[in-house]
Design an enzyme around this catalytic site. Structure first.
Site, PDB file in Angstrom:
ATOM      1  N   LEU A   1       1.992  14.587 -48.824  1.00  0.00           N
ATOM      2  CA  LEU A   1       0.729  15.158 -48.350  1.00  0.00           C
ATOM      3  C   LEU A   1       0.821  16.666 -48.057  1.00  0.00           C
ATOM      4  O   LEU A   1       1.777  17.113 -47.415  1.00  0.00           O
ATOM      5  CB  LEU A   1       0.328  14.433 -47.055  1.00  0.00           C
ATOM      6  CG  LEU A   1      -0.905  14.944 -46.329  1.00  0.00           C
ATOM      7  CD1 LEU A   1      -2.180  14.433 -46.996  1.00  0.00           C
ATOM      8  CD2 LEU A   1      -0.888  14.526 -44.864  1.00  0.00           C
TER       9      LEU A   1
ATOM     10  N   HIS B   1      -8.209  19.080 -25.849  1.00  0.00           N
ATOM     11  CA  HIS B   1      -7.448  19.654 -26.977  1.00  0.00           C
ATOM     12  C   HIS B   1      -6.066  19.009 -27.065  1.00  0.00           C
ATOM     13  O   HIS B   1      -5.567  18.727 -28.150  1.00  0.00           O
ATOM     14  CB  HIS B   1      -7.322  21.170 -26.834  1.00  0.00           C
ATOM     15  CG  HIS B   1      -8.653  21.876 -26.851  1.00  0.00           C
ATOM     16  ND1 HIS B   1      -9.639  21.558 -27.757  1.00  0.00           N
ATOM     17  CD2 HIS B   1      -9.172  22.863 -26.076  1.00  0.00           C
ATOM     18  CE1 HIS B   1     -10.706  22.319 -27.525  1.00  0.00           C
ATOM     19  NE2 HIS B   1     -10.442  23.122 -26.518  1.00  0.00           N
TER      20      HIS B   1
ATOM     21  N   ASP C   1     -14.051  17.756 -34.091  1.00  0.00           N
ATOM     22  CA  ASP C   1     -14.955  18.241 -33.041  1.00  0.00           C
ATOM     23  C   ASP C   1     -15.099  17.213 -31.920  1.00  0.00           C
ATOM     24  O   ASP C   1     -14.965  16.015 -32.151  1.00  0.00           O
ATOM     25  CB  ASP C   1     -16.327  18.557 -33.677  1.00  0.00           C
ATOM     26  CG  ASP C   1     -17.144  19.493 -32.801  1.00  0.00           C
ATOM     27  OD1 ASP C   1     -16.604  20.063 -31.841  1.00  0.00           O
ATOM     28  OD2 ASP C   1     -18.355  19.661 -33.101  1.00  0.00           O
TER      29      ASP C   1
HETATM   30  C1  IPE Z   1     -16.090  23.830 -35.401  1.00  0.00           C
HETATM   31  O1  IPE Z   1     -16.367  23.290 -34.162  1.00  0.00           O
HETATM   32  C2  IPE Z   1     -14.738  24.480 -35.397  1.00  0.00           C
HETATM   33  C3  IPE Z   1     -13.604  23.577 -35.261  1.00  0.00           C
HETATM   34  C4  IPE Z   1     -13.658  22.274 -35.189  1.00  0.00           C
HETATM   35  C5  IPE Z   1     -12.331  24.235 -35.218  1.00  0.00           C
HETATM   36  P1  IPE Z   1     -17.211  24.083 -33.068  1.00  0.00           P
HETATM   37  O2  IPE Z   1     -17.312  23.182 -31.892  1.00  0.00           O
HETATM   38  O3  IPE Z   1     -16.638  25.421 -32.846  1.00  0.00           O
HETATM   39  O4  IPE Z   1     -18.621  24.246 -33.797  1.00  0.00           O
HETATM   40  P2  IPE Z   1     -20.060  24.536 -33.207  1.00  0.00           P
HETATM   41  O5  IPE Z   1     -19.954  25.741 -32.329  1.00  0.00           O
HETATM   42  O6  IPE Z   1     -20.478  23.325 -32.417  1.00  0.00           O
HETATM   43  O7  IPE Z   1     -20.933  24.740 -34.401  1.00  0.00           O
HETATM   44  C1  IPE Z   2     -13.095  20.887 -31.279  1.00  0.00           C
HETATM   45  O1  IPE Z   2     -13.560  20.438 -30.068  1.00  0.00           O
HETATM   46  C2  IPE Z   2     -11.878  21.763 -31.151  1.00  0.00           C
HETATM   47  C3  IPE Z   2     -12.132  23.177 -31.456  1.00  0.00           C
HETATM   48  C4  IPE Z   2     -13.257  23.692 -31.826  1.00  0.00           C
HETATM   49  C5  IPE Z   2     -11.000  24.063 -31.325  1.00  0.00           C
HETATM   50  P1  IPE Z   2     -14.523  21.316 -29.173  1.00  0.00           P
HETATM   51  O2  IPE Z   2     -13.708  22.150 -28.264  1.00  0.00           O
HETATM   52  O3  IPE Z   2     -15.498  22.069 -30.013  1.00  0.00           O
HETATM   53  O4  IPE Z   2     -15.267  20.189 -28.345  1.00  0.00           O
HETATM   54  P2  IPE Z   2     -16.805  20.147 -27.938  1.00  0.00           P
HETATM   55  O5  IPE Z   2     -17.602  20.314 -29.196  1.00  0.00           O
HETATM   56  O6  IPE Z   2     -17.046  21.277 -26.980  1.00  0.00           O
HETATM   57  O7  IPE Z   2     -16.990  18.802 -27.321  1.00  0.00           O
HETATM   58 MG    MG Z   3     -17.342  21.625 -30.716  1.00  0.00          MG
END
Ligand code: IPE
Ligand code: IPE
Ligand code: MG
Length: 257
Positions: A148, A54, A37
């Site tokens: 792995l 990303h 995240d």
């Molecule tokens: C969780 O992250 C999903 C992934 C890392 C793929 P999100 O960024 O989507 O989660 P929330 O919305 O903050 O709970």
């Molecule tokens: C995690 O990073 C990747 C996915 C959920 C696909 P985010 O895109 O959720 O990044 P933030 O949480 O908005 O910073």
């Molecule tokens: Mg996120």
């Protein structure tokens, strides 16, 4: 913002200098699951579009996969796209759907060389065919590897997984393949995407968020949780080592004393 729990955990984290981080080779977690995240915030901090975060996150995937393999971790599960992530703008979703294909195109040879087995957990139905095909190709070409297991959670939602497991199980009961009385945790496990894999020993979530966001609710029953403030693109081999160091200093009791 870093929650109180994460702060408390990090206060228990290593205070050692760069070279003092020693991991116990006998206490390496078998299965590490990561909620990757913070890509969006990483990009925003740099004045870049979210998708740049990303892209940068892919580098961290490569580094962490290699480090996990080198440590002798058996299974690494990476939460890449949740069943809730479809709520994001179409441009961002489209970009995220292209990343697995790109990752596999650039990394497959190296993954084969590293003896890694690629797998996927999640519902392939709503995913574009090029995304599923790329992952299936990687799965096929790495199926005989013995290192792995690299599991990508793509269009994964734990509640969705549990509901589909119940549907299949109920179907098997209906046609007489399974007796209601014989349903056990072990039998139920067989209907989950993680069938055959050990439960995660360690869950890592980056970016300071302290929640599960519908990730492996059943399988994480006794996992140790580690929350890092670092945004995913900045998560490195050393950050993984820190998480494992922290894990190695926990006392797992499983309800006993
Ligand atoms: C969780 O992250 C999903 C992934 C890392 C793929 P999100 O960024 O989507 O989660 P929330 O919305 O903050 O709970
Ligand atoms: C995690 O990073 C990747 C996915 C959920 C696909 P985010 O895109 O959720 O990044 P933030 O949480 O908005 O910073
Ligand atoms: Mg996120």
């Amino acid at each position: 913002m870093l929650g109180k729990i994460a702060k408390w955990m990090q206060s228990k984290e290593l205070t050692a200098g760069k070279d003092e981080l020693e991991l116990d080779p006998n206490l390496i977690p078998e299965h590490v699951a990561i909620i990757m995240d913070g890509n969006g915030r990483w990009a925003k901090k740099r004045g870049l579009p979210r998708v740049a975060g990303h892209r940068a996150g892919m580098k961290a995937v490569k580094e962490v996969t290699r480090a996990a393999n080198d440590l002798g971790i058996k299974v690494l599960t990476l939460y890449a796209f949740s069943t809730e992530n479809w709520k994001r703008p179409k441009d961002e979703v489209d970009y995220l759907m292209k990343l697995p294909q790109e990752y596999i195109l650039t990394e497959l040879d190296e993954l084969i060389e590293q003896n890694v087995q690629v797998r996927m957990l999640g519902n392939p139905e709503q995913l574009p065919s090029f995304t599923v095909e790329a992952v299936l190709e990687a799965k096929e070409r790495t199926k005989l590897n013995t290192g792995l297991i690299l599991n990508f959670a793509l269009n994964y939602g734990s509640r969705d997984e549990i509901v589909q497991a119940i549907q299949q199980l109920a179907g098997d009961v209906k046609c007489g393949q399974v007796d209601i009385e014989e349903i056990s945790e072990e039998i139920f496990n067989r209907y989950l995407y993680t069938n055959g894999l050990p439960d995660p020993d360690l869950l890592i979530r980056t970016s300071g968020e302290v929640r599960l966001s519908n990730f492996m609710l059943w399988q994480l029953a006794y996992a140790e949780m580690y929350f890092s403030e670092v945004y995913w693109p900045d998560f490195s081999k050393r950050e993984l080592w820190k998480a494992i160091y922290n894990y190695q200093h926990r006392n797992r009791r499983y309800g006993a004393v």
